[in-house]
Design a protein around this motif. Structure first.
Motif, mmCIF file in Angstrom:
data_model
loop_
_atom_site.group_PDB
_atom_site.id
_atom_site.type_symbol
_atom_site.label_atom_id
_atom_site.label_comp_id
_atom_site.label_asym_id
_atom_site.label_seq_id
_atom_site.Cartn_x
_atom_site.Cartn_y
_atom_site.Cartn_z
ATOM 1 N N THR A 346 8.131 79.617 -11.141
ATOM 2 C CA THR A 346 8.516 78.832 -12.172
ATOM 3 C C THR A 346 9.912 79.371 -12.719
ATOM 4 O O THR A 346 10.152 80.703 -12.381
ATOM 5 N N LYS A 347 10.661 78.636 -13.715
ATOM 6 C CA LYS A 347 11.840 79.079 -14.265
ATOM 7 C C LYS A 347 11.824 80.422 -14.872
ATOM 8 O O LYS A 347 10.675 80.575 -15.646
ATOM 9 N N LYS A 391 8.900 75.897 -6.202
ATOM 10 C CA LYS A 391 8.598 75.699 -7.564
ATOM 11 C C LYS A 391 6.990 75.366 -7.365
ATOM 12 O O LYS A 391 6.252 74.551 -6.746
ATOM 13 N N VAL A 392 6.239 76.214 -8.079
ATOM 14 C CA VAL A 392 4.714 76.055 -8.056
ATOM 15 C C VAL A 392 4.219 76.895 -9.334
ATOM 16 O O VAL A 392 4.789 77.825 -9.845
ATOM 17 N N LYS A 393 3.314 76.012 -10.251
ATOM 18 C CA LYS A 393 2.680 76.513 -11.287
ATOM 19 C C LYS A 393 1.126 76.929 -10.888
ATOM 20 O O LYS A 393 0.483 76.563 -9.965
ATOM 21 N N GLN A 394 0.754 77.808 -11.827
ATOM 22 C CA GLN A 394 -0.573 77.952 -11.779
ATOM 23 C C GLN A 394 -1.644 76.846 -12.208
ATOM 24 O O GLN A 394 -1.082 75.951 -12.733
ATOM 25 N N PRO A 395 -2.881 77.000 -11.813
ATOM 26 C CA PRO A 395 -3.816 75.826 -12.049
ATOM 27 C C PRO A 395 -3.754 75.681 -13.658
ATOM 28 O O PRO A 395 -3.360 76.710 -14.397
ATOM 29 N N ASP A 396 -3.913 74.355 -14.139
ATOM 30 C CA ASP A 396 -3.926 74.015 -15.612
ATOM 31 C C ASP A 396 -4.475 75.068 -16.669
ATOM 32 O O ASP A 396 -4.159 75.397 -17.390
ATOM 33 N N TYR A 397 -5.836 75.514 -16.041
ATOM 34 C CA TYR A 397 -6.588 76.398 -16.897
ATOM 35 C C TYR A 397 -5.927 77.805 -17.256
ATOM 36 O O TYR A 397 -6.479 78.617 -18.069
ATOM 37 N N PHE A 398 -5.015 78.193 -16.458
ATOM 38 C CA PHE A 398 -4.303 79.366 -16.453
ATOM 39 C C PHE A 398 -3.380 79.357 -17.921
ATOM 40 O O PHE A 398 -3.321 80.501 -18.337
ATOM 41 N N ASP A 481 -8.313 87.112 -7.797
ATOM 42 C CA ASP A 481 -6.932 86.677 -6.971
ATOM 43 C C ASP A 481 -6.853 85.750 -6.215
ATOM 44 O O ASP A 481 -5.814 84.985 -5.757
ATOM 45 N N LYS A 482 -8.219 85.029 -5.824
ATOM 46 C CA LYS A 482 -8.194 83.979 -4.944
ATOM 47 C C LYS A 482 -7.782 82.355 -5.689
ATOM 48 O O LYS A 482 -7.407 81.450 -5.179
ATOM 49 N N ASN A 483 -7.509 82.526 -7.051
ATOM 50 C CA ASN A 483 -6.996 81.593 -7.830
ATOM 51 C C ASN A 483 -5.359 81.455 -8.033
ATOM 52 O O ASN A 483 -5.192 80.555 -8.843
ATOM 53 N N ASP A 484 -4.705 82.549 -7.590
ATOM 54 C CA ASP A 484 -3.614 82.906 -7.774
ATOM 55 C C ASP A 484 -2.547 81.879 -6.864
ATOM 56 O O ASP A 484 -2.421 82.262 -5.647
ATOM 57 N N MET A 487 0.839 83.095 -5.788
ATOM 58 C CA MET A 487 0.843 84.135 -4.746
ATOM 59 C C MET A 487 0.500 83.613 -3.326
ATOM 60 O O MET A 487 1.207 84.146 -2.552
ATOM 61 N N LYS A 488 -0.292 82.458 -3.258
ATOM 62 C CA LYS A 488 -0.763 81.951 -2.003
ATOM 63 C C LYS A 488 0.674 81.282 -1.469
ATOM 64 O O LYS A 488 0.779 81.353 -0.464
ATOM 65 N N LYS A 489 1.348 80.576 -2.378
ATOM 66 C CA LYS A 489 2.482 80.151 -1.912
ATOM 67 C C LYS A 489 3.647 80.811 -1.458
ATOM 68 O O LYS A 489 4.309 80.638 -0.368
#
Length: 496
Positions: A346-347, A391-398, A481-484, A487-489
């Motif tokens: 993200t920015k 551009k990629v955000k983390q899941p909303d719950y982050f 880490d599996k929810n990052d 990092m996956k992107k």
């Protein structure tokens, strides 16, 4: 510039004689992320006016103006000799310095007295005690730039752009940044209670943090496998005196182990020393484009290059987010514009100035903004930040907030707290049906399902115990880490 740094210091020194970061909570670097630590030499620091040649004295006085200095002297004398109470002369002196710096309206230009400098010199070179967060003054509010990786602040859920309103129940409004920081800092094992105003949250948050040792390890190395290929991951948490050496050793080991790609992670990195990020970039950016440009007040630019003949023979991506500031942005912009590498996330924060420490001769120091830094293509990102190419955000719950529940939330309630918890529940796999803050029947069912799985009393209401358990499980998921997704992107982008 119109006059050298020595004259900047002399201006203040003479005002005293004839007449004063952002900051790490804990602390690692006082002032800006991305500042430049500098030792005194003949042209830097407070000088004795009498030690200058007659020509230099005339040059200095012509620049600052005799009349202005006499005005300062007159004010100092009037206050010292006539104020209704006795005044501490040193406090008047330091007040004069601070007053001049306040007029600059620049949160990164600061005065550090002898005690402050003593703590600064200790913390920039070793571990320190505190909560582990870097803060700055934004719109006259103590604002978090980023928590340090693994610190008590990060574990307690402190986030970039959090505004600290109270410390242990006492307001920090109107305080100088360093005075507020002194209230937040403390010995290992002691607890501090912060009242936080978080953008996007309707309610003020109260966060209790137990202070701890904050080690200055700044580079973390890991390897991952993508489609059968070994990829190195180097996370840089800040840029301190040893960061470039740590990075070079870690990179050499990864390359010796045969990596076929690299991810450089500067998420949440608030910056640090300019020369360290330069040394890191010299390992990646070929000599045909500048690593960074530095511009003075007259618009004159200095460009800095590496001596590298060609790029690495493996792909690289850079991870960044809203907590990536200053030196991190220098790295990201150089890798993008001069290296042609993807930026993922993200920015970034948007801090594009460079400070230098100017010793005042008595152990105190002025840290003054002297330059802008520009990207290789000449862009100034101050207050704008850098946009990622991917551009990629983390899941909303982050991005949810800590849970504070005094009265149980139940069916037919409507509030931001309900909205926050609905997002948490969805992230944990309990679909509330909506995330608009209305506690409907589906939300009741989701809460009951969670309570049953967590071994809690099944009521369908969210009391303090249920809310605390939801938050506990969300924190666990965020650290997995599996929810990052970012990092996956970044890993996927290496080979696509």
């Amino acid at each position: 510039m119109n006059f050298k740094p020595r004259f900047v210091a002399l201006l203040v020194t003479l005002a005293v004689l004839v007449g004063a970061a952002g900051t790490y909570i804990g602390m690692q670097y006082f002032g800006d992320p991305g500042g430049q630590k500098q030792t005194a030499n003949a042209d830097q620091g407070a000088q004795n006016f009498g030690s200058l040649s007659e020509e230099e004295q005339k040059e200095f006085l012509d620049k600052v103006g005799n009349t202005d200095l006499k005005k300062v002297e007159q004010a100092y004398s009037v206050i010292k000799d006539n104020y209704v109470k006795d005044v501490d002369q040193q406090e008047l002196v330091e007040g004069a310095i601070q007053g001049m710096l306040d007029k600059l309206d620049d949160p990164y230009s600061v005065y550090m007295d002898k005690d402050t400098m003593k703590q600064f010199n200790q913390t920039i070179e070793s571990s320190f005690e505190g909560i582990g967060a870097e803060v700055s003054m934004v719109d006259d509010k103590v604002t978090v730039v980023a928590p340090i990786k693994g610190s008590p602040a990060e574990k307690a859920g402190i986030k970039p752009n959090d505004q600290i309103l109270k410390v242990d129940g006492k307001s920090v409004e109107g305080m100088e940044l360093y005075d507020a920081v002194l209230k937040i800092r403390g010995k290992k094992g002691s607890e501090v209670k912060l009242q936080i105003d978080r953008p996007g949250s309707e309610d003020l948050l109260t966060v209790n943090i137990t202070r701890d040792d904050i080690p200055l390890e700044t580079v973390y190395s890991d390897t991952k496998t993508v489609d059968g290929k070994k990829v190195g991951v180097l996370e840089i948490t800040s840029f301190s005196e040893k960061t470039s050496d740590e990075f070079k050793k870690a990179l050499t080991k990864l390359e010796d182990d045969g990596i076929e790609g690299l991810v450089i992670d500067v998420r949440g990195n608030p910056g640090g020393l300019l020369q360290d990020v330069e040394e890191i970039l010299k390992q990646f950016i070929p000599k045909d484009k500048p690593i960074v440009q530095v511009e003075d007040r007259n618009g004159e630019k200095s460009r800095y290059f590496s001596e590298l003949e060609k790029k690495k023979d493996y792909p690289i991506t850079v991870l960044m987010d809203e907590g990536s500031a200053s030196a991190s942005e220098i790295l990201a912009s150089a890798m993008k514009e001069a290296g042609g590498y993807d930026l993922v996330g993200t920015k970034s924060f948007g801090k594009g100035t460079v400070q230098q420490a100017i010793p005042m001769g008595d152990g105190s120091t002025i840290k003054l903004t002297l330059f802008k830094w520009l990207t290789p293509d000449g862009n100034w990102i101050h207050k704008k930040g850098i946009q990622p190419t991917v551009k990629v955000k983390q899941p909303d719950y982050f991005y949810t907030n800590p849970v504070e529940i005094k009265v149980a939330l139940k069916y037919d309630d409507t509030s931001d707290k309900v909205k926050n918890l609905q997002t948490m529940l969805e992230g944990l796999g309990y679909d509330p049906g909506r995330k608009d803050g209305y506690f409907d029947k589906e939300t009741v069912d989701a809460v009951k399902a969670f309570q049953k799985d967590a071994g809690l009393e099944v009521t369908g209401e969210i009391d303090e115990k249920t809310g605390g358990k939801i938050e506990e499980k969300v924190v666990k998921e965020v650290r997995d880490d599996k929810n990052d997704l970012q990092m996956k992107k970044a890993l996927d982008a290496l080979f696509k």
